[in-house]
Design a protein around this motif. Structure first.
Motif, short mmCIF file in Angstrom:
data_model
loop_
_atom_site.label_atom_id
_atom_site.label_comp_id
_atom_site.label_asym_id
_atom_site.label_seq_id
_atom_site.Cartn_x
_atom_site.Cartn_y
_atom_site.Cartn_z
N LEU A 110 0.83 -1.19 0.00
CA LEU A 110 0.00 0.00 0.00
C LEU A 110 0.86 1.25 0.00
N ASN A 111 0.46 2.22 -0.79
CA ASN A 111 1.14 3.51 -0.81
C ASN A 111 0.41 4.41 0.18
N VAL A 112 0.99 4.57 1.38
CA VAL A 112 0.35 5.32 2.46
C VAL A 112 1.14 6.60 2.72
N VAL A 113 0.43 7.73 2.77
CA VAL A 113 1.02 9.03 3.06
C VAL A 113 0.22 9.65 4.19
N LYS A 114 0.92 10.28 5.13
CA LYS A 114 0.23 11.02 6.20
C LYS A 114 0.67 12.47 6.18
N LEU A 115 -0.30 13.37 6.06
CA LEU A 115 -0.05 14.80 6.21
C LEU A 115 -0.57 15.19 7.57
N VAL A 116 0.30 15.68 8.43
CA VAL A 116 -0.09 15.90 9.82
C VAL A 116 0.04 17.38 10.20
N ASN A 117 -0.69 17.74 11.24
CA ASN A 117 -0.67 19.09 11.80
C ASN A 117 -1.03 20.14 10.76
N GLY A 118 -2.14 19.90 10.09
CA GLY A 118 -2.63 20.85 9.10
C GLY A 118 -3.94 21.48 9.53
N ARG B 15 -6.11 7.90 -2.41
CA ARG B 15 -7.42 8.29 -1.89
C ARG B 15 -7.30 8.68 -0.42
N ILE B 16 -8.20 9.54 0.01
CA ILE B 16 -8.23 9.93 1.41
C ILE B 16 -8.85 8.80 2.21
N LYS B 17 -8.08 8.24 3.14
CA LYS B 17 -8.54 7.11 3.94
C LYS B 17 -9.12 7.56 5.28
N ARG B 18 -8.49 8.61 5.85
CA ARG B 18 -8.92 9.02 7.18
C ARG B 18 -8.59 10.48 7.39
N ILE B 19 -9.49 11.18 8.09
CA ILE B 19 -9.26 12.56 8.52
C ILE B 19 -9.50 12.56 10.02
N TYR B 20 -8.52 13.00 10.78
CA TYR B 20 -8.65 12.87 12.24
C TYR B 20 -7.86 13.96 12.95
N GLU B 21 -8.31 14.26 14.15
CA GLU B 21 -7.65 15.26 14.98
C GLU B 21 -6.57 14.59 15.85
N GLY B 22 -5.79 15.42 16.52
CA GLY B 22 -4.76 14.91 17.42
C GLY B 22 -3.39 14.95 16.79
N ASN B 23 -2.43 14.35 17.47
CA ASN B 23 -1.04 14.35 17.02
C ASN B 23 -0.70 13.03 16.34
N ASP B 24 0.19 13.11 15.36
CA ASP B 24 0.64 11.90 14.68
C ASP B 24 1.97 12.20 14.00
N TYR B 25 2.59 11.15 13.47
CA TYR B 25 3.84 11.30 12.76
C TYR B 25 3.58 11.23 11.26
N ASN C 183 4.88 16.93 8.27
CA ASN C 183 4.36 18.00 9.13
C ASN C 183 4.07 19.25 8.30
N LEU C 184 2.83 19.69 8.35
CA LEU C 184 2.42 20.87 7.60
C LEU C 184 2.50 22.15 8.42
N ASP C 185 2.94 22.03 9.67
CA ASP C 185 3.18 23.20 10.52
C ASP C 185 1.97 24.13 10.62
N GLY C 186 0.79 23.56 10.66
CA GLY C 186 -0.41 24.36 10.85
C GLY C 186 -0.90 25.10 9.63
N VAL D 9 -1.71 22.98 -0.28
CA VAL D 9 -1.30 23.54 1.02
C VAL D 9 -1.00 25.02 0.83
N LEU D 10 -1.64 25.85 1.65
CA LEU D 10 -1.52 27.31 1.54
C LEU D 10 -0.86 27.89 2.77
N ASP D 11 -0.03 28.92 2.57
CA ASP D 11 0.56 29.59 3.72
C ASP D 11 -0.43 30.60 4.30
N GLU D 12 0.03 31.36 5.29
CA GLU D 12 -0.88 32.28 5.99
C GLU D 12 -1.41 33.39 5.09
N LYS D 13 -0.72 33.65 3.97
CA LYS D 13 -1.20 34.65 3.01
C LYS D 13 -1.95 34.01 1.84
#
Length: 379
Positions: A9-17, A36-46, A49-52, A361-365
């Motif tokens: 499986l090709n698994v990617v995790k984008l975290v802290n977004g 495909r998007i498998k899961r959307i969830y809150e909390g911390n993970d590895y 890192n999208l740094d918010g 992914v978009l920055d603050e501007k």
């Protein structure tokens, strides 16, 4: 003897977004499996890192003629159309566009056939079909389109285009006053009719939408003007059109009009488009749109007789303009989800489990920092 069967499986995790969904904003993570998007969830993970930073669905532009010198309006053979489609794709990805429909203008039948042949040969995740803006439009409201090639609606010509496109002719902009029955004929072929470049009165417009037209091409532009005693296609669109295109460069439509439309009619019907031409990203100068010469000055594209001729808008700028009026969630609906729905693309345009992982992914501007197509980082 024991055999173990497994799949890689090709698994990617984008975290802290800061994940923007149509329902609410989530500070959390997106797990992607096999594109495909498998899961959307809150909390911390590895993971990555999208740094918010904000994550929105990839932008979808269903009405775009060209960008950065590439265009889909003026070639003689399918190879040139193919080259320009891929040139457009490369530039559009930088602006967060993960799906687009190369859009023609009114041109000779033989050129239109070549454009459709090209789409039929392209198998690419980002190029999901073609939009024919014309040739079955009103001479009176042709705008920058070449009136020499406007013709009466011909379903046999459309069937040829549909065949050569291998079923990827998704939508056609038409003037319904030329032949109301043509609307039903397109719908029955599986093509989404859009009403534009038209002199239709109110009643004709209403009938067109009831017969199956599901969209209005760039509202207010290229159509009979609204009058309180003769409301025309504009009021018919607002009352009956399922989807309505908006060019949010604040040139084609004043931003206060956009704010008013959304406040009165809701956000779910409005589709952000660019209507961009080859001059986009290149600056002022002399360009072409199909067979028509165009002058771009201060970013505004005009014909020699002073008519607007497409735009130099990019979808990330359209998104920023809209977000400043109606917020990130509503801007995301207009730039991603609504365009997808309007042409029958049910597998994308929204951050939701099971959907294709086309993400920006978009920055603050609200500038584009990263782009993912089918879960793969491409920018």
């Amino acid at each position: 003897m024991f055999f173990t069967f497994f799949s890689i499986l090709n698994v990617v995790k984008l975290v802290n977004g800061r994940i923007i969904t149509p329902y609410r904003e989530i500070q959390g993570n997106i797990e992607i499996e096999n594109g495909r998007i498998k899961r959307i969830y809150e909390g911390n993970d590895y993971g990555e890192n999208l740094d918010g930073l904000a994550v929105v669905p990839g932008f979808i532009d269903i009405h775009i003629h060209g960008i950065r010198g590439y265009d889909y309006t003026s070639w003689d053979n399918k190879d040139d159309f193919i080259k320009n489609a891929f040139g457009m794709k490369k530039s559009l990805l930088e602006h967060g566009v993960t799906t687009f429909l190369p859009t023609t203008v009114t041109m000779p039948k033989e050129n239109l056939i070549e454009a459709c042949k090209a789409i039929g040969e392209i198998t690419d995740l980002s190029i999901e079909g073609i939009h024919l803006e014309g040739p079955f439009i009103s001479e009176k409201h042709a705008g920058a389109q070449d009136v020499r090639y406007i013709r009466v609606p011909d379903i046999n010509e459309v069937k040829e285009c549909f065949q050569y496109s291998k079923g990827k002719l998704r939508t056609i902009t038409i003037a319904p006053e030329k032949d109301l029955d043509f609307v039903s004929k397109l719908w029955n072929l599986g093509i989404y009719p859009s009403i534009g470049h038209t002199d239709a009165d109110y009643e004709t417009g209403v009938r067109a939408f009831l017969l199956g037209a599901n969209r209005t091409t760039h509202l207010f532009n290229g159509m009979k003007e609204f009058h309180h005693r003769d409301p025309g296609i504009i009021l018919a669109s607002l009352n009956y059109s399922r989807y309505i295109e908006i060019i949010s460069d604040f040139i084609h439509i004043n931003k206060e009009v956009i704010r008013f439309l959304i406040s009165q009619f809701g956000v779910n019907r409005f589709v952000a488009i660019t209507d961009a031409i080859s001059a986009t990203d290149l600056g002022d100068g002399e360009y072409s749109l199909g067979k028509t010469r165009i002058t771009v000055k201060n970013g505004i594209a005009m014909t020699s007789n002073g008519k607007l001729a497409g735009s130099t808008l990019t979808m990330d700028r359209a998104f920023r303009n809209l977000a400043n009026i109606v917020g990130l969630q509503n801007a995301s609906l207009m730039c991603s989800y609504n365009p997808a729905k309007s042409i029958g693309l049910e597998d994308r345009g929204v951050i939701e489990v099971g959907k294709r992982a086309d993400l920006v992914v978009l920055d603050e501007k609200m500038n584009v920092k990263k782009v993912y197509v089918n879960g793969e980082e491409v920018i």
